[in-house]
Motif scaffolding. Structure first.
Motif, PDB file in Angstrom:
ATOM      1  N   TRP A   1       1.773   6.740  -6.840  1.00  0.00           N
ATOM      2  CA  TRP A   1       0.775   7.778  -7.123  1.00  0.00           C
ATOM      3  C   TRP A   1       1.394   9.165  -6.948  1.00  0.00           C
ATOM      4  O   TRP A   1       1.204  10.052  -7.781  1.00  0.00           O
ATOM      5  N   ALA A   2       2.146   9.365  -5.879  1.00  0.00           N
ATOM      6  CA  ALA A   2       2.752  10.675  -5.611  1.00  0.00           C
ATOM      7  C   ALA A   2       3.776  11.035  -6.687  1.00  0.00           C
ATOM      8  O   ALA A   2       3.834  12.185  -7.141  1.00  0.00           O
TER       9      ALA A   2
ATOM     10  N   CYS B   1       0.837  -1.214   0.000  1.00  0.00           N
ATOM     11  CA  CYS B   1       0.000   0.000   0.000  1.00  0.00           C
ATOM     12  C   CYS B   1       0.864   1.253   0.000  1.00  0.00           C
ATOM     13  O   CYS B   1       0.550   2.230  -0.693  1.00  0.00           O
TER      14      CYS B   1
ATOM     15  N   VAL C   1       0.951   4.308  -2.872  1.00  0.00           N
ATOM     16  CA  VAL C   1       0.868   5.744  -2.569  1.00  0.00           C
ATOM     17  C   VAL C   1       2.100   6.469  -3.119  1.00  0.00           C
ATOM     18  O   VAL C   1       1.987   7.572  -3.695  1.00  0.00           O
TER      19      VAL C   1
ATOM     20  N   ILE D   1      -6.678   8.341  -6.301  1.00  0.00           N
ATOM     21  CA  ILE D   1      -6.261   7.897  -4.968  1.00  0.00           C
ATOM     22  C   ILE D   1      -7.391   8.051  -3.953  1.00  0.00           C
ATOM     23  O   ILE D   1      -7.607   7.187  -3.097  1.00  0.00           O
ATOM     24  N   ASN D   2      -8.143   9.144  -4.059  1.00  0.00           N
ATOM     25  CA  ASN D   2      -9.255   9.361  -3.124  1.00  0.00           C
ATOM     26  C   ASN D   2     -10.319   8.276  -3.255  1.00  0.00           C
ATOM     27  O   ASN D   2     -10.791   7.729  -2.256  1.00  0.00           O
TER      28      ASN D   2
ATOM     29  N   THR E   1      -8.812   4.708  -2.124  1.00  0.00           N
ATOM     30  CA  THR E   1      -8.665   4.551  -0.669  1.00  0.00           C
ATOM     31  C   THR E   1     -10.022   4.546   0.035  1.00  0.00           C
ATOM     32  O   THR E   1     -10.212   3.813   1.011  1.00  0.00           O
TER      33      THR E   1
END
Length: 164
Positions: free
Chosen positions: A32-33, A25, A29, A49-50, A53
């Motif tokens: 994604w960043a 996980c 992230v 991502i929102n 998650t």
């Protein structure tokens, strides 16, 4: 269907608690960043991502809660059986998970006070209040009081001994 859900919930809870799951996980992230500049930190980039998650969290809450509820119920049943099996144990502790917060706090306060006394070298003592009575103890002491009325045999009067 229920057994399938239980197996799925248990497996999911086990997998979710593994260090590798956390690392996976974390990697998602981080990827994604890092892709933020590529997608110019667009609303779609943020939405990915929102949404991901939120959906995972929403579903995991129910799966993990199911597993914790079953584990907690099993633990209470085991503890109740141990309290019942140990003759010197206070039977009032059986089923205390159904008491109110105030009642539990009162018992916990007394148990913690007793623990402090034991750690200070004082002998262990029973908690305050009237101890619960075990059914088998009542049966021995007062058989008619312990047996439900529907199951009682009619009382027979003791006949006076014939004098010879």
């Amino acid at each position: 269907m229920e057994r399938l859900f239980i197996r799925f919930a248990t497996l999911t809870a086990k997998v979710a608690g593994k260090p590798w799951t956390f690392i996976a996980c974390l990697m998602i992230v981080l990827i994604w960043a890092v892709t933020g500049p590529i997608f110019r930190f667009s609303e779609t980039w943020q939405l990915v991502i929102n949404t991901g998650t939120t959906i995972i969290t929403f579903l995991m809450v129910f799966l993990i809660q199911n597993t914790q509820n079953r584990d907690g119920a099993a633990m209470q049943a085991k503890l109740d059986e141990l309290v019942y099996a140990v003759k010197k144990a206070d039977a009032r502790f059986i089923g205390i998970e159904h008491l109110t917060e105030r009642e539990l706090d009162k018992i916990l306060e007394e148990v913690e006070h007793r623990a402090q006394e034991v750690h200070a070298g004082k002998p262990a003592r029973a908690i305050k209040g009237k101890p619960a009575v075990r059914a088998e103890d009542v049966e021995v002491a007062e058989p008619r009081a312990a047996t439900p009325a529907a199951e009682r045999k009619p009382a027979t009067r003791a006949r006076p001994k014939a004098s010879t």
